[in-house]
Design a protein around this motif. Structure first.
Motif, PDB file in Angstrom:
ATOM      1  N   PRO A 181      61.528  46.945  77.147  1.00  0.00           N
ATOM      2  CA  PRO A 181      62.165  46.415  75.934  1.00  0.00           C
ATOM      3  C   PRO A 181      61.869  44.933  75.744  1.00  0.00           C
ATOM      4  O   PRO A 181      61.815  44.160  76.702  1.00  0.00           O
ATOM      5  CB  PRO A 181      63.663  46.636  76.204  1.00  0.00           C
ATOM      6  N   ASP A 182      61.664  44.561  74.499  1.00  0.00           N
ATOM      7  CA  ASP A 182      61.421  43.163  74.146  1.00  0.00           C
ATOM      8  C   ASP A 182      62.453  42.767  73.089  1.00  0.00           C
ATOM      9  O   ASP A 182      62.336  43.131  71.919  1.00  0.00           O
ATOM     10  CB  ASP A 182      60.001  42.983  73.606  1.00  0.00           C
ATOM     11  N   GLN A 183      63.453  42.023  73.536  1.00  0.00           N
ATOM     12  CA  GLN A 183      64.531  41.645  72.619  1.00  0.00           C
ATOM     13  C   GLN A 183      64.054  40.668  71.550  1.00  0.00           C
ATOM     14  O   GLN A 183      64.700  40.500  70.512  1.00  0.00           O
ATOM     15  CB  GLN A 183      65.694  41.028  73.414  1.00  0.00           C
ATOM     16  N   ALA A 184      62.922  40.005  71.796  1.00  0.00           N
ATOM     17  CA  ALA A 184      62.401  39.045  70.818  1.00  0.00           C
ATOM     18  C   ALA A 184      61.551  39.712  69.749  1.00  0.00           C
ATOM     19  O   ALA A 184      61.153  39.064  68.776  1.00  0.00           O
ATOM     20  CB  ALA A 184      61.577  37.975  71.540  1.00  0.00           C
ATOM     21  N   ALA A 185      61.268  41.003  69.905  1.00  0.00           N
ATOM     22  CA  ALA A 185      60.447  41.708  68.923  1.00  0.00           C
ATOM     23  C   ALA A 185      61.191  41.813  67.599  1.00  0.00           C
ATOM     24  O   ALA A 185      62.421  41.876  67.567  1.00  0.00           O
ATOM     25  CB  ALA A 185      60.094  43.095  69.445  1.00  0.00           C
ATOM     26  N   PRO A 186      60.456  41.839  66.476  1.00  0.00           N
ATOM     27  CA  PRO A 186      61.104  41.862  65.155  1.00  0.00           C
ATOM     28  C   PRO A 186      61.801  43.165  64.817  1.00  0.00           C
ATOM     29  O   PRO A 186      62.551  43.233  63.845  1.00  0.00           O
ATOM     30  CB  PRO A 186      59.932  41.604  64.193  1.00  0.00           C
ATOM     31  N   SER A 187      61.568  44.228  65.605  1.00  0.00           N
ATOM     32  CA  SER A 187      62.263  45.499  65.413  1.00  0.00           C
ATOM     33  C   SER A 187      62.350  46.182  66.777  1.00  0.00           C
ATOM     34  O   SER A 187      61.631  45.806  67.708  1.00  0.00           O
ATOM     35  CB  SER A 187      61.515  46.385  64.400  1.00  0.00           C
ATOM     36  N   PRO A 188      63.238  47.179  66.942  1.00  0.00           N
ATOM     37  CA  PRO A 188      63.447  47.783  68.263  1.00  0.00           C
ATOM     38  C   PRO A 188      62.169  48.315  68.889  1.00  0.00           C
ATOM     39  O   PRO A 188      61.292  48.846  68.207  1.00  0.00           O
ATOM     40  CB  PRO A 188      64.437  48.917  67.970  1.00  0.00           C
ATOM     41  N   GLY A 189      62.078  48.168  70.208  1.00  0.00           N
ATOM     42  CA  GLY A 189      60.928  48.646  70.947  1.00  0.00           C
ATOM     43  C   GLY A 189      60.461  47.614  71.946  1.00  0.00           C
ATOM     44  O   GLY A 189      61.188  46.675  72.280  1.00  0.00           O
ATOM     45  N   SER A 190      59.248  47.806  72.430  1.00  0.00           N
ATOM     46  CA  SER A 190      58.653  46.850  73.348  1.00  0.00           C
ATOM     47  C   SER A 190      57.788  45.876  72.564  1.00  0.00           C
ATOM     48  O   SER A 190      57.699  45.950  71.337  1.00  0.00           O
ATOM     49  CB  SER A 190      57.797  47.587  74.388  1.00  0.00           C
ATOM     50  N   LEU A 202      52.943  51.929  64.256  1.00  0.00           N
ATOM     51  CA  LEU A 202      52.468  53.259  63.878  1.00  0.00           C
ATOM     52  C   LEU A 202      52.571  54.237  65.039  1.00  0.00           C
ATOM     53  O   LEU A 202      52.161  53.931  66.157  1.00  0.00           O
ATOM     54  CB  LEU A 202      51.015  53.197  63.416  1.00  0.00           C
ATOM     55  N   ILE A 203      53.068  55.445  64.780  1.00  0.00           N
ATOM     56  CA  ILE A 203      53.071  56.466  65.818  1.00  0.00           C
ATOM     57  C   ILE A 203      51.650  56.978  66.047  1.00  0.00           C
ATOM     58  O   ILE A 203      51.352  57.526  67.115  1.00  0.00           O
ATOM     59  CB  ILE A 203      54.027  57.640  65.503  1.00  0.00           C
ATOM     60  N   ASP A 204      50.767  56.823  65.069  1.00  0.00           N
ATOM     61  CA  ASP A 204      49.372  57.216  65.251  1.00  0.00           C
ATOM     62  C   ASP A 204      48.480  56.004  65.508  1.00  0.00           C
ATOM     63  O   ASP A 204      47.263  56.060  65.296  1.00  0.00           O
ATOM     64  CB  ASP A 204      48.857  58.022  64.057  1.00  0.00           C
ATOM     65  N   SER A 205      49.088  54.909  65.975  1.00  0.00           N
ATOM     66  CA  SER A 205      48.331  53.698  66.261  1.00  0.00           C
ATOM     67  C   SER A 205      47.166  54.012  67.186  1.00  0.00           C
ATOM     68  O   SER A 205      47.352  54.502  68.294  1.00  0.00           O
ATOM     69  CB  SER A 205      49.245  52.656  66.913  1.00  0.00           C
ATOM     70  N   ASP A 206      45.969  53.742  66.719  1.00  0.00           N
ATOM     71  CA  ASP A 206      44.758  54.097  67.446  1.00  0.00           C
ATOM     72  C   ASP A 206      43.838  52.895  67.423  1.00  0.00           C
ATOM     73  O   ASP A 206      43.436  52.434  66.352  1.00  0.00           O
ATOM     74  CB  ASP A 206      44.109  55.310  66.768  1.00  0.00           C
ATOM     75  N   GLY A 208      56.617  50.079  68.921  1.00  0.00           N
ATOM     76  CA  GLY A 208      57.891  50.243  68.250  1.00  0.00           C
ATOM     77  C   GLY A 208      58.594  51.487  68.757  1.00  0.00           C
ATOM     78  O   GLY A 208      57.997  52.369  69.389  1.00  0.00           O
ATOM     79  N   VAL A 209      59.877  51.571  68.463  1.00  0.00           N
ATOM     80  CA  VAL A 209      60.691  52.648  69.015  1.00  0.00           C
ATOM     81  C   VAL A 209      60.218  54.018  68.533  1.00  0.00           C
ATOM     82  O   VAL A 209      60.318  55.015  69.258  1.00  0.00           O
ATOM     83  CB  VAL A 209      62.183  52.418  68.684  1.00  0.00           C
ATOM     84  N   ALA A 210      59.647  54.106  67.329  1.00  0.00           N
ATOM     85  CA  ALA A 210      59.190  55.406  66.821  1.00  0.00           C
ATOM     86  C   ALA A 210      58.048  55.952  67.673  1.00  0.00           C
ATOM     87  O   ALA A 210      58.011  57.151  67.980  1.00  0.00           O
ATOM     88  CB  ALA A 210      58.749  55.285  65.362  1.00  0.00           C
ATOM     89  N   ARG A 211      57.114  55.073  68.060  1.00  0.00           N
ATOM     90  CA  ARG A 211      55.994  55.548  68.873  1.00  0.00           C
ATOM     91  C   ARG A 211      56.444  55.857  70.306  1.00  0.00           C
ATOM     92  O   ARG A 211      55.971  56.817  70.911  1.00  0.00           O
ATOM     93  CB  ARG A 211      54.834  54.555  68.876  1.00  0.00           C
ATOM     94  N   VAL A 212      57.340  55.060  70.841  1.00  0.00           N
ATOM     95  CA  VAL A 212      57.870  55.336  72.180  1.00  0.00           C
ATOM     96  C   VAL A 212      58.555  56.698  72.189  1.00  0.00           C
ATOM     97  O   VAL A 212      58.347  57.510  73.099  1.00  0.00           O
ATOM     98  CB  VAL A 212      58.842  54.227  72.618  1.00  0.00           C
ATOM     99  N   ARG A 213      59.357  56.937  71.170  1.00  0.00           N
ATOM    100  CA  ARG A 213      60.065  58.218  71.091  1.00  0.00           C
ATOM    101  C   ARG A 213      59.064  59.371  70.986  1.00  0.00           C
ATOM    102  O   ARG A 213      59.240  60.420  71.632  1.00  0.00           O
ATOM    103  CB  ARG A 213      60.991  58.208  69.867  1.00  0.00           C
ATOM    104  N   PHE A 214      58.018  59.201  70.187  1.00  0.00           N
ATOM    105  CA  PHE A 214      57.006  60.236  70.024  1.00  0.00           C
ATOM    106  C   PHE A 214      56.331  60.530  71.370  1.00  0.00           C
ATOM    107  O   PHE A 214      56.102  61.686  71.726  1.00  0.00           O
ATOM    108  CB  PHE A 214      55.967  59.797  68.994  1.00  0.00           C
TER     109      PHE A 214
END
Length: 551
Positions: free
Chosen positions: A56-65, A405-409, A69-75
């Protein structure tokens, strides 16, 4: 048999399949090779949680590392859970390990290879720079330890190294030349397994359960901020079959067409994240599409067809693999050197969906919440950030997409950002997406905007794309005062787009001498063509000369 011979036999019979991408059972040559070895073989299916992407990165502009982002982590976590379930049905399981505190995934794998007496290591080849460096450490250790290594190409249709070799040692720089060299992809391995070899003794290793995203410490995540796209091979195959069931849709698919504002039922397959994580084999998908084509009288062809999109994917992978510094402007011989600006106010406004242009902001909010948006929506916001309005470096936008992006490639993301910023591949910089009229032609009522920007839900459709033009009485009636409840436009598009065109023209002029050098001329000139990737852009009229912020 003496003790030494017994130990040698046991070592030879122990195999590890190391999952990174390729999170599937079907068409998985690495898994297929690892499972072979007789009835006494032991199989260790391993995945290592990498804090580089999960911490986790609390300094990030939205939840996640910092990197995901949290959407890709969850995926990813859903994909791992599904893989574990599929392996368990075959009498195996996923051995989930945590990388050392310093994020040394390679070191964690090497330690397991040694401690479990692995004789054969199998993993899918990966061409990203980070992966190449990581994998080299593991392969060097395996070679020094006498461990056999099998690393097949199965994430893409073709082997990028082979394509480059066939092209004389250089990546083909146009889609057409790539397709001419590539030919037909190999058949997938679709043998159905009834069982896998048993998992060997893991000693004192701590084997982790797949964590839920809430357990990773990202803070409070509301239900509305979760992507509707669930990860995993099971979901990938289900989604693919549903997409291919409509044979007429498959046969008529054309990439330039499609509604970027469709969100409840997207106008595409949304299979890109499943391809990114390898939950779906691109080779299997390609051949399933071909089966549909054979059952129809006529169908579209590359580059716009459905198979054409898979070929685009391989094209970018090949160019990325064969181009040093592909992910940056400086030192990248295929990327035009453009003096992009830095702006500490405009960039966060774009990233956070606060530009004052509802079409742009709704797309960026969908990205943050869902981790996905339609390809034409991506084109709109990429153009707006770079050569269309804000003239901010494509690398800044690339970083946002890469994280969210959850499809970040890596290859496709960098390639498309260079494309959309007219830094490479596509050079008609005067063709700009309008941040108002482009979305309006698909969604004149603004339903997409109303969903992702609720404060505008009661704005009349006449003003939904340009709410700052609504009379104050209308704004009050809609309970949305522009400049208070929703921001004013950060730039005047008519002014900004004209200034961007001027600056792009000047940058192109300064790059012209380099472009005309013998080693660059062929690829650069042959790339100056229509936008065959299927972008639809709308020229904009410009009336004034200078770029300025709107008050």
């Amino acid at each position: 048999m003496d003790a030494a011979a017994t130990a040698a036999t046991a070592t030879a019979a122990a195999a590890m399949v190391w999952f990174r991408k390729g999170l599937r059972v079907h068409d998985n040559p690495a898994l297929d090779a690892a499972r072979r070895g007789g009835a006494a073989a032991r199989l260790y299916p391993v995945f290592v949680l990498d804090p580089r992407f999960l911490l986790p990165d609390q300094a990030a502009p939205s939840p996640g590392s910092a990197r995901a982002g949290v959407a890709r982590v969850r995926f990813l976590l859903e994909s791992l859970s599904d893989l574990d379930a599929r392996l368990r049905r075959l009498g195996s399981r996923l051995l989930l390990l945590r990388a050392r505190d310093d994020g040394d995934v390679a070191g964690t794998v090497c330690a397991a290879l040694k401690d479990w007496n692995i004789g054969k290591l199998c993993f899918e080849s990966d061409t990203e720079p980070y992966a190449l460096a990581r994998d080299k450490k593991v392969m060097d250790f395996a070679a020094a330890s006498g461990i056999d290594v099998f690393s097949p190409v199965s994430h893409t249709l073709f082997d990028p190294a082979e394509i480059i070799e066939k092209n004389g040692g250089r990546p083909p720089m146009t889609y057409q030349s790539f397709v001419a060299i590539a030919g037909e992809p190999p058949e997938p391995i679709m043998e159905e397994y009834s069982e896998l070899p048993p998992v060997g003794d893991t000693g004192e290793y701590e084997l982790l359960p797949v964590p839920r995203v809430e357990e990773l410490g990202y803070g409070d995540i509301s239900q509305e901020d979760l992507s509707p796209f669930r990860g995993g091979e099971t979901e990938a195959l289900k989604r693919m079959r549903e997409s291919l069931h409509d044979k007429e849709w498959v046969a008529k698919f054309e990439k330039p067409k499609g509604d970027p504002s469709a969100f409840l039922k997207p106008a595409t397959t949304v299979l890109s994240p499943y391809l990114k994580f390898g939950c779906l084999s691109s080779r299997y998908f390609y051949h399933c599409i071909q089966d549909v084509y054979r059952s129809t009288k006529k169908h579209t062809n590359p580059p716009v067809s459905l198979t054409g999109q898979l070929l685009w994917r391989d094209f970018f992978y090949t160019v990325a693999f064969g181009t040093p510094n592909f992910d940056q402007m400086k030192g990248n011989k295929i990327c035009k050197q453009i003096p992009w600006t830095e702006n500490e106010e405009l960039f966060p406004a774009w990233r956070d969906g606060r530009t004052g242009y509802p079409w742009i902001d709704a797309i960026m909010i969908q990205l943050r919440k869902w981790g996905w948006m339609h390809h034409l929506a991506r084109h709109s916001v990429a153009c707006f950030l770079t050569r269309g309005d804000l003239f901010i470096h494509w690398e800044k936008g690339r970083d946002v997409f890469e994280r969210l992006l959850i499809d970040s490639d890596w290859a496709i993301n960098n390639g498309n950002w260079m494309w959309l910023s007219c830094s490479s591949f596509f050079y008609q910089y005067h063709r700009i997406y309008s941040p108002t009229s482009f979305g309006k032609k698909y969604d004149p009522n603004g339903n997409y905007i109303r969903h992702f920007i609720p404060v505008l839900k009661d704005m009349p459709k006449e003003y939904i794309y340009e709410p700052w033009t609504a009379p104050l009485s209308i704004q009050k009636k809609a309970n949305c005062i522009i400049g208070k409840d929703y921001p004013k436009p950060v730039v005047d598009h008519a002014i900004a787009s004209k200034e961007c065109k001027k600056m792009m023209g000047e940058a192109y002029a300064s790059n012209r001498l380099d472009d005309d050098k013998p080693d660059k001329g062929k690829s650069s000139n042959s790339s100056r063509r229509k936008l065959s990737a299927g972008s639809q852009v709308t020229p904009n009229s410009s009336k004034t000369k200078q770029l300025k912020r709107s008050s």
